[in-house]
Design a protein around this motif. Structure first.
Motif, PDB file in Angstrom:
ATOM      1  N   TRP A 388      43.892  40.046  85.811  1.00  0.00           N
ATOM      2  CA  TRP A 388      43.807  41.255  84.989  1.00  0.00           C
ATOM      3  C   TRP A 388      42.974  40.987  83.745  1.00  0.00           C
ATOM      4  CZ3 TRP A 388      45.887  40.570  80.160  1.00  0.00           C
ATOM      5  CH2 TRP A 388      46.986  39.732  79.991  1.00  0.00           C
ATOM      6  N   LEU A 389      42.524  42.067  83.148  1.00  0.00           N
ATOM      7  CA  LEU A 389      41.653  42.020  81.970  1.00  0.00           C
ATOM      8  C   LEU A 389      41.943  43.224  81.104  1.00  0.00           C
ATOM      9  CD1 LEU A 389      38.939  41.178  80.414  1.00  0.00           C
ATOM     10  CD2 LEU A 389      37.784  42.687  82.038  1.00  0.00           C
ATOM     11  N   VAL A 390      42.088  43.003  79.795  1.00  0.00           N
ATOM     12  CA  VAL A 390      42.112  44.112  78.835  1.00  0.00           C
ATOM     13  C   VAL A 390      40.990  43.885  77.831  1.00  0.00           C
ATOM     14  CG1 VAL A 390      44.563  44.601  79.119  1.00  0.00           C
ATOM     15  CG2 VAL A 390      43.832  42.981  77.363  1.00  0.00           C
ATOM     16  N   GLN A 391      40.397  44.997  77.369  1.00  0.00           N
ATOM     17  CA  GLN A 391      39.226  44.917  76.511  1.00  0.00           C
ATOM     18  C   GLN A 391      39.348  45.869  75.321  1.00  0.00           C
ATOM     19  OE1 GLN A 391      35.413  44.401  79.188  1.00  0.00           O
ATOM     20  NE2 GLN A 391      36.756  45.864  80.211  1.00  0.00           N
ATOM     21  N   GLY A 392      38.995  45.373  74.143  1.00  0.00           N
ATOM     22  CA  GLY A 392      38.858  46.191  72.950  1.00  0.00           C
ATOM     23  C   GLY A 392      37.496  45.876  72.350  1.00  0.00           C
ATOM     24  N   LEU A 393      36.459  46.539  72.841  1.00  0.00           N
ATOM     25  CA  LEU A 393      35.088  46.059  72.690  1.00  0.00           C
ATOM     26  C   LEU A 393      34.328  46.629  71.501  1.00  0.00           C
ATOM     27  CD1 LEU A 393      34.036  46.165  76.459  1.00  0.00           C
ATOM     28  CD2 LEU A 393      34.799  44.183  75.131  1.00  0.00           C
ATOM     29  N   LEU A 394      34.805  47.706  70.893  1.00  0.00           N
ATOM     30  CA  LEU A 394      33.973  48.391  69.908  1.00  0.00           C
ATOM     31  C   LEU A 394      34.728  48.595  68.599  1.00  0.00           C
ATOM     32  CD1 LEU A 394      32.446  51.120  72.264  1.00  0.00           C
ATOM     33  CD2 LEU A 394      31.494  48.878  71.677  1.00  0.00           C
ATOM     34  N   PHE A 395      33.996  48.453  67.508  1.00  0.00           N
ATOM     35  CA  PHE A 395      34.557  48.731  66.182  1.00  0.00           C
ATOM     36  C   PHE A 395      33.406  49.041  65.239  1.00  0.00           C
ATOM     37  CE2 PHE A 395      36.171  47.014  62.000  1.00  0.00           C
ATOM     38  CZ  PHE A 395      37.000  48.091  61.745  1.00  0.00           C
ATOM     39  N   VAL A 396      33.557  50.129  64.465  1.00  0.00           N
ATOM     40  CA  VAL A 396      32.487  50.640  63.599  1.00  0.00           C
ATOM     41  C   VAL A 396      31.199  50.710  64.425  1.00  0.00           C
ATOM     42  CG1 VAL A 396      31.357  50.460  61.359  1.00  0.00           C
ATOM     43  CG2 VAL A 396      33.627  49.522  61.660  1.00  0.00           C
ATOM     44  N   ASP A 397      31.273  51.458  65.500  1.00  0.00           N
ATOM     45  CA  ASP A 397      30.186  51.468  66.471  1.00  0.00           C
ATOM     46  C   ASP A 397      29.992  52.885  66.999  1.00  0.00           C
ATOM     47  OD1 ASP A 397      28.193  50.424  68.093  1.00  0.00           O
ATOM     48  OD2 ASP A 397      29.437  48.786  68.827  1.00  0.00           O
ATOM     49  N   GLY A 398      28.802  53.134  67.496  1.00  0.00           N
ATOM     50  CA  GLY A 398      28.488  54.403  68.118  1.00  0.00           C
ATOM     51  C   GLY A 398      27.865  54.151  69.478  1.00  0.00           C
ATOM     52  N   PHE A 727      28.960  61.536  71.669  1.00  0.00           N
ATOM     53  CA  PHE A 727      29.618  60.276  71.342  1.00  0.00           C
ATOM     54  C   PHE A 727      29.944  60.239  69.854  1.00  0.00           C
ATOM     55  CE2 PHE A 727      26.831  59.457  74.958  1.00  0.00           C
ATOM     56  CZ  PHE A 727      27.700  58.841  75.854  1.00  0.00           C
ATOM     57  N   VAL A 728      31.160  59.828  69.530  1.00  0.00           N
ATOM     58  CA  VAL A 728      31.606  59.788  68.135  1.00  0.00           C
ATOM     59  C   VAL A 728      32.249  58.444  67.849  1.00  0.00           C
ATOM     60  CG1 VAL A 728      33.098  60.830  66.387  1.00  0.00           C
ATOM     61  CG2 VAL A 728      31.970  62.281  68.085  1.00  0.00           C
ATOM     62  N   GLU A 729      31.813  57.822  66.781  1.00  0.00           N
ATOM     63  CA  GLU A 729      32.452  56.592  66.318  1.00  0.00           C
ATOM     64  C   GLU A 729      33.933  56.860  66.055  1.00  0.00           C
ATOM     65  OE1 GLU A 729      33.166  53.848  62.522  1.00  0.00           O
ATOM     66  OE2 GLU A 729      32.690  55.978  62.458  1.00  0.00           O
ATOM     67  N   GLU A 730      34.776  55.904  66.464  1.00  0.00           N
ATOM     68  CA  GLU A 730      36.225  56.062  66.313  1.00  0.00           C
ATOM     69  C   GLU A 730      36.773  54.744  65.789  1.00  0.00           C
ATOM     70  OE1 GLU A 730      39.677  55.588  66.462  1.00  0.00           O
ATOM     71  OE2 GLU A 730      39.860  55.699  68.626  1.00  0.00           O
ATOM     72  N   ASP A 731      36.929  54.645  64.492  1.00  0.00           N
ATOM     73  CA  ASP A 731      37.304  53.384  63.858  1.00  0.00           C
ATOM     74  C   ASP A 731      38.642  52.826  64.339  1.00  0.00           C
ATOM     75  OD1 ASP A 731      35.142  52.930  62.313  1.00  0.00           O
ATOM     76  OD2 ASP A 731      36.133  53.193  60.390  1.00  0.00           O
ATOM     77  N   ALA A 732      39.579  53.695  64.622  1.00  0.00           N
ATOM     78  CA  ALA A 732      40.974  53.263  64.658  1.00  0.00           C
ATOM     79  C   ALA A 732      41.322  52.338  65.806  1.00  0.00           C
ATOM     80  CB  ALA A 732      41.898  54.476  64.679  1.00  0.00           C
ATOM     81  N   ARG A 733      40.852  52.628  67.017  1.00  0.00           N
ATOM     82  CA  ARG A 733      41.453  51.943  68.166  1.00  0.00           C
ATOM     83  C   ARG A 733      40.418  51.429  69.165  1.00  0.00           C
ATOM     84  NH1 ARG A 733      44.445  56.374  66.719  1.00  0.00           N
ATOM     85  NH2 ARG A 733      46.347  55.785  65.612  1.00  0.00           N
ATOM     86  N   GLY A 734      39.391  50.772  68.641  1.00  0.00           N
ATOM     87  CA  GLY A 734      38.508  49.951  69.457  1.00  0.00           C
ATOM     88  C   GLY A 734      37.709  50.661  70.523  1.00  0.00           C
ATOM     89  N   LYS A 735      37.225  51.868  70.227  1.00  0.00           N
ATOM     90  CA  LYS A 735      36.466  52.596  71.246  1.00  0.00           C
ATOM     91  C   LYS A 735      35.477  53.555  70.589  1.00  0.00           C
ATOM     92  CE  LYS A 735      40.001  56.272  71.854  1.00  0.00           C
ATOM     93  NZ  LYS A 735      41.000  55.806  70.894  1.00  0.00           N
ATOM     94  N   VAL A 736      34.662  54.188  71.431  1.00  0.00           N
ATOM     95  CA  VAL A 736      33.824  55.313  71.021  1.00  0.00           C
ATOM     96  C   VAL A 736      34.253  56.510  71.834  1.00  0.00           C
ATOM     97  CG1 VAL A 736      31.489  56.283  71.103  1.00  0.00           C
ATOM     98  CG2 VAL A 736      31.838  53.961  70.261  1.00  0.00           C
ATOM     99  N   MET A 737      34.502  57.626  71.176  1.00  0.00           N
ATOM    100  CA  MET A 737      34.872  58.852  71.878  1.00  0.00           C
ATOM    101  C   MET A 737      33.675  59.384  72.649  1.00  0.00           C
ATOM    102  SD  MET A 737      38.034  59.347  70.830  1.00  0.00           S
ATOM    103  CE  MET A 737      38.754  60.909  70.428  1.00  0.00           C
ATOM    104  N   MET A 738      33.926  59.910  73.838  1.00  0.00           N
ATOM    105  CA  MET A 738      32.883  60.569  74.634  1.00  0.00           C
ATOM    106  C   MET A 738      33.403  61.940  75.071  1.00  0.00           C
ATOM    107  SD  MET A 738      30.821  59.352  78.073  1.00  0.00           S
ATOM    108  CE  MET A 738      32.212  59.485  79.216  1.00  0.00           C
TER     109      MET A 738
END
Length: 745
Positions: A388-398, A727-738
C-alpha cells in the motif's frame, strides 16, 4: 471625447496611449454570494480528499512501526495539524493533535513501547504572547522535548506530572510534555532521535552531542552519554542501541552502543556514497538502513561470522532518478526519511522528496523543504512487493494543464496524468517528479524559501517550458525539459529576481540585493558568474502580479509603478527562453487605477485584464495579497489606443467571516475565474464582465477548502468538449482542488 488611459507620468519607453470612453460599459458588481454552478469537486495530489475527514500529511521526517503494522509519524509541520499521524493498511487512522498552534510544533522523531507513543515536539511563546508557568517557556525561550501519548489513541495525552487545571487541554499537554532542552529562541537543540522499550526511553539531541536516558513511566532522567551529532535511533532486542551519527556535518554514519552508552566496536560496511538517515532492527537482529544518498535504497545488514555483512537491499538503485529520471513507482524511493519493520517482516518506508533536514526551523518553513516536495508512506512485503501507498504530495502549490498533452498537469515540481472517467479523487496519477537534486543540485527548489512555486506551462517554438512564481511573488523561475536526456526532470533555465529573494545567499554567484536576471547560457543548470544580468533600467521590480502569455511574454505588475512586459526573444543555443531588461516594455498605471495588483493578457483578443485599486475602492494594508477591488478589461491593448471595455467591482467584504475578497484571478476560454481566500470560485463572463455564478467545495472534500494563500493560486483549462477544469491551491490538506464545470450542463 478622448481621455488619458494612464494616471501619472508616462514612461519614456512607451508611446502615448489613449482610450475612447464611448465604448466603456457601465460598471457591474460581482456578488459576494452568487448563484451556485453545477460543478464536480475533485482533487489531485493526496490519497484522501477530506470527505471523510482524512488526509495524508504534507511531510514525514520520522516513523515508528508497531508490531501489528500500525505506523506512527512525526514531522515539523502540517498545515492542518497532522504533524504526527497514524496509518495502517493504506488508511489514515488519525493524528496526535496538540502539535500545532498555541506555541506547539512538531518534530523529527517518534518511538513506541507497549503503552506509549513518544513524539518529538517543540513549544514556544509566540514571540512572548503566550504566558503560563509550566505550560509555556519564559519569554525569549523555546522548549524542545517529547510529548507522551496513549499508544491506542495518540490524541489522549498521558500525564506524568501534576496537571495544573484538568479542564484546560493545554495544561494536560504540558503535564504530558518532557522538556529536554530549554534554550533561548535563537538556539536550536531539537530532539533528533527517539527509541523506547518498556523500561527505557532514549532521547537524542544532535546539536548537544548527547543521548539522554529516561524511565518511560516516571519520565525521570536516568543518565546520558556522548555521541557525535546523534540523529535517529533504533533499539535492538538485546538492549543495544543503533545511532545515526554526524547528522549535522553532512556525512552521517551509523554507530552501535551498549544500553548504557558504551561504544561497541562492530560497524556496518556502509557504501562510501551512502547517506544513512534512519535505522531499524528486526526481531532477528537484522539492521535496516534508510540510505538517502545516490542509491536511494534500504540497505540490509546481518551478522555473519561475528561481523556485519550486507545481504541485500530494498528498492531500485538510484530510486526515482534511475531509468526515466523522475518517474515514480514501486521501489523507486525519493528522499528517504524513515524505515521500519513489523512483527511479520513487512517493511515501511517514508519519503519527502529531499530527506531529513536538520537546518534550524527559525530560518523559516522553507528550511524544512520536505513540506512541499511530497510525503509518501508505503508498505512492502518481506519479498519486496508493495502492499500500500499513501501520498500527500502538494503544499502551497497550484496546477496547470500541459499545453502539449491535455490529460497531463504540471504542479510546482510534479506532473500528474488525468483519467476523468474515474470517480472524483481517483482521476489523477502521479507520473513525474521534476526536481533532480543529484544532477542539478543548484535548483532553487531546494534552496530558495517558499517551496517549488505556482506553475504556468507554455509551449514556445515547439518546446514546453515551466514558469514558477513563489508564495510571495518575489521571483519567477523558468525551467526547460529534455525528455531524452533527463526524463521528467525540469532543468533550471532562467530566473527573474524581482526583489531581494528569500535565502538569496543560497543562489551561487547571485548579485546582492536582488533585481537581477539569470539565464543558463551553457545549459548545465548551474548558476555561474557570467550568466547574471543586473537591472540597470532604474525601474524597481517588486510586485505581486506575474503572468506568462501564450506567446511567451512575461507580464509583471509593480503596485503604483505600472506594468512591465518582458518580450520573449526566442530560444538561445542551449534551448532557454531569452528575456532581457533591454527588451522590457513599461506601461504606467492605467486609469482608473492608482495601484495595480495583477495583469492578465489574452493574446487571442489583444485584451489586458487588470485588477487593483482606485480612488473609490482604495487599498487597505490588511489585505496585502488580494488582487484588488476592481477589475477592468482593456481591448486593443497593443495598438497604443486601447478601449476600456468594462469595469467590475469585485466581491469585497472585510467584515465577513470568512473574509470575502478575490486573491487570485485567471482568464480562460469564455470566462474569468477569481477565487476567494476560503476557496469559493467566482466565474465571470469574459465578454461582458457580469458574474455567471460561483463554485464551492463539495461533499467529496467535506465542503472544505484550506486558505488560498498565494498570488497565483487559481488556473483554468478549457477542454475540447467545452468542459472547464479549474484548479485552486488548497493549503490545508496536501492537495490541489480540481473543479469540473461544463457551462449549460
Amino acid at each position: 471625447m478622448i481621455r488619458s488611459l494612464f494616471a501619472g507620468a508616462l514612461c519614456a519607453c512607451v508611446s502615448f496611449i489613449t482610450i475612447s470612453g464611448a465604448s466603456a460599459q457601465t460598471a457591474s458588481n460581482a456578488k459576494a454570494g452568487g448563484t451556485a454552478l453545477n460543478a464536480q469537486t475533485s482533487w489531485i495530489g493526496n490519497t484522501f480528499g477530506f470527505g471523510d475527514g482524512s488526509w495524508t500529511q504534507i511531510n514525514i521526517t520520522a516513523i515508528a512501526v508497531a508490531p501489528d503494522g500500525k505506523v506512527y509519524t512525526d514531522s515539523p509541520w502540517d498545515e492542518s495539524g497532522a504533524e504526527a499521524g497514524v496509518y495502517k493498511d493504506g488508511k489514515m487512522l488519525g493524528y496526535a493533535n496538540g502539535t500545532h498552534g498555541w506555541g506547539n510544533g512538531g518534530g523529527n522523531a517518534v518511538a513506541l513501547n507497549h503503552r506509549y507513543a513518544f513524539i518529538a515536539v517543540t513549544v514556544g511563546t509566540e514571540k512572548g504572547h503566550l504566558v503560563g508557568k509550566g505550560v509555556w517557556p519564559e519569554k525569549g525561550h523555546q522548549w524542545y522535548g517529547v510529548t507522551r501519548r496513549e499508544l491506542g489513541d495518540p490524541q489522549r495525552t498521558m500525564p506524568f506530572q501534576p496537571v495544573a487545571n484538568a479542564a484546560d487541554p493545554r495544561a494536560r499537554l504540558a503535564a504530558s510534555f518532557l522538556v529536554v532542552n530549554d534554550v533561548p529562541t535563537d538556539t536550536h537543540t531539537e530532539v533528533t532521535g527517539l527509541a523506547a522499550s518498556d523500561k527505557t526511553l532514549y532521547v537524542a539531541s544532535a546539536s548537544a552531542d548527547r543521548v539522554d536516558i529516561y524511565d518511560p513511566d516516571s519520565m525521570q532522567r536516568k543518565g546520558s552519554f556522548k555521541a557525535h551529532q546523534p540523529g535517529h535511533l533504533a533499539l535492538a532486542s538485546d538492549g543495544t542501541l543503533w545511532v545515526v551519527t554526524d547528522v549535522l556535518d553532512g556525512k552521517p554514519t551509523v554507530a552501535h552502543y551498549s544500553a548504557n552508552g558504551e561504544r561497541l566496536d562492530d560497524t556496518l560496511p556502509l557504501p562510501s556514497d551512502s547517506v544513512p538517515v534512519d535505522v531499524a532492527v528486526d526481531a532477528q537482529g537484522r539492521v535496516l538502513i534508510a540510505d538517502n544518498g545516490p542509491r536511494q535504497q534500504v540497505l540490509f545488514f546481518s551478522k555473519q561470522n561475528g561481523r556485519y555483512a550486507a545481504p541485500g537491499t530494498l528498492g531500485e538503485r538510484g530510486g526515482i532518478f534511475s531509468g526515466v529520471a523522475g518517474r515514480p513507482g514501486p521501489l523507486r524511493f525519493n528522499g528517504l526519511t524513515g524505515v521500519g519493520i513489523d512483527a511479520r517482516g513487512n517493511i515501511y518506508v517514508s519519503t519527502n522528496g529531499v530527506g531529513p533536514n536538520y537546518t534550524p526551523r527559525g530560518k523559516g518553513f522553507g528550511s524544512n523543504l520536505g513540506a512541499g516536495l511530497g510525503a509518501t508512506l508505503e508498505s512492502y512485503s518481506p519479498e519486496g512487493k508493495r502492499q500500500w501507498l499513501v501520498q500527500g504530495l502538494l503544499f502551497v502549490d497550484g496546477a496547470w494543464v500541459d499545453p502539449a498533452r491535455p490529460n497531463s498537469v504540471y504542479t510546482g515540481n510534479k506532473r500528474f496524468e488525468l483519467d476523468l472517467s474515474k470517480p472524483a479523487g481517483q482521476q489523477w496519477t502521479y507520473v513525474g517528479f521534476l526536481s533532480n537534486r543529484f544532477k542539478y543540485p543548484e535548483d532553487p527548489v531546494f534552496h530558495v524559501d517558499q517551496w517549488p512555486g505556482l506553475p504556468t506551462a507554455r509551449q514556445l517554438k515547439g518546446h514546453t517550458f515551466l514558469y514558477l512564481t513563489d508564495m510571495y511573488s518575489d521571483h519567477l523561475k523558468i525551467y526547460r525539459f529534455d525528455a531524452a536526456r533527463d526524463g521528467e526532470t525540469a532543468i533550471p533555465s532562467g530566473y527573474i529576481a524581482g526583489r531581494a529573494p528569500r535565502n538569496a545567499d543560497a543562489i551561487p554567484n547571485a548579485p546582492a540585493g536582488g533585481d537581477w536576471m539569470w539565464r543558463d547560457t551553457n545549459g548545465n543548470g548551474r548558476f555561474e558568474a557570467g550568466e547574471f544580468t543586473r537591472n540597470t533600467s532604474g525601474k524597481r521590480m517588486p510586485g505581486w502580479g506575474w503572468w506568462v502569455d501564450t506567446a511567451g511574454d512575461i507580464w509583471h505588475t509593480v503596485d503604483a509603478k505600472g506594468i512591465y512586459r518582458f518580450r520573449f526573444g526566442g530560444l538561445d543555443k542551449a534551448g532557454n527562453p531569452v528575456y532581457s531588461y533591454d527588451d522590457m516594455q513599461a506601461y504606467p498605471v492605467p486609469a482608473p487605477f492608482n495601484q495595480i495588483q495583477r495583469a492578465v493578457y489574452d493574446a487571442s483578443t489583444d485584451s489586458l485584464y487588470v485588477t487593483g485599486y482606485t480612488d473609490d475602492a482604495p487599498y487597505q494594508r490588511a489585505q496585502w495579497k488580494e488582487v484588488g477591488r476592481v477589475l477592468v478589461r482593456y481591448d486593443k491593448w497593443s495598438t497604443g489606443k486601447p478601449d476600456l471595455r468594462y469595469t467590475v467591482k469585485l466581491p469585497w467584504d472585510t467584515n465577513a467571516k470568512p473574509l470575502v475578497t478575490i486573491i487570485g484571478v485567471t482568464v480562460e476560454g469564455k470566462y474569468i475565474f477569481g477565487v476567494e481566500p476560503a476557496g469559493v470560485v467566482h466565474v465571470f463572463d469574459k465578454d461582458r464582465g457580469n458574474e455567471i455564478g460561483v463554485i464551492r467545495p463539495g461533499a467529496e472534500v467535506g465542503h472544505a477548502s484550506g486558505w488560498v494563500d498565494v498570488a497565483n493560486g487559481i488556473t483554468a483549462a478549457r477542454r475540447s468538449d467545452g468542459e472547464y477544469l479549474v484548479f485552486v491551491e488548497e493549503d490545508a490538506r496536501g492537495k490541489v482542488m480540481m473543479y469540473r464545470w461544463k457551462p449549460g450542463a
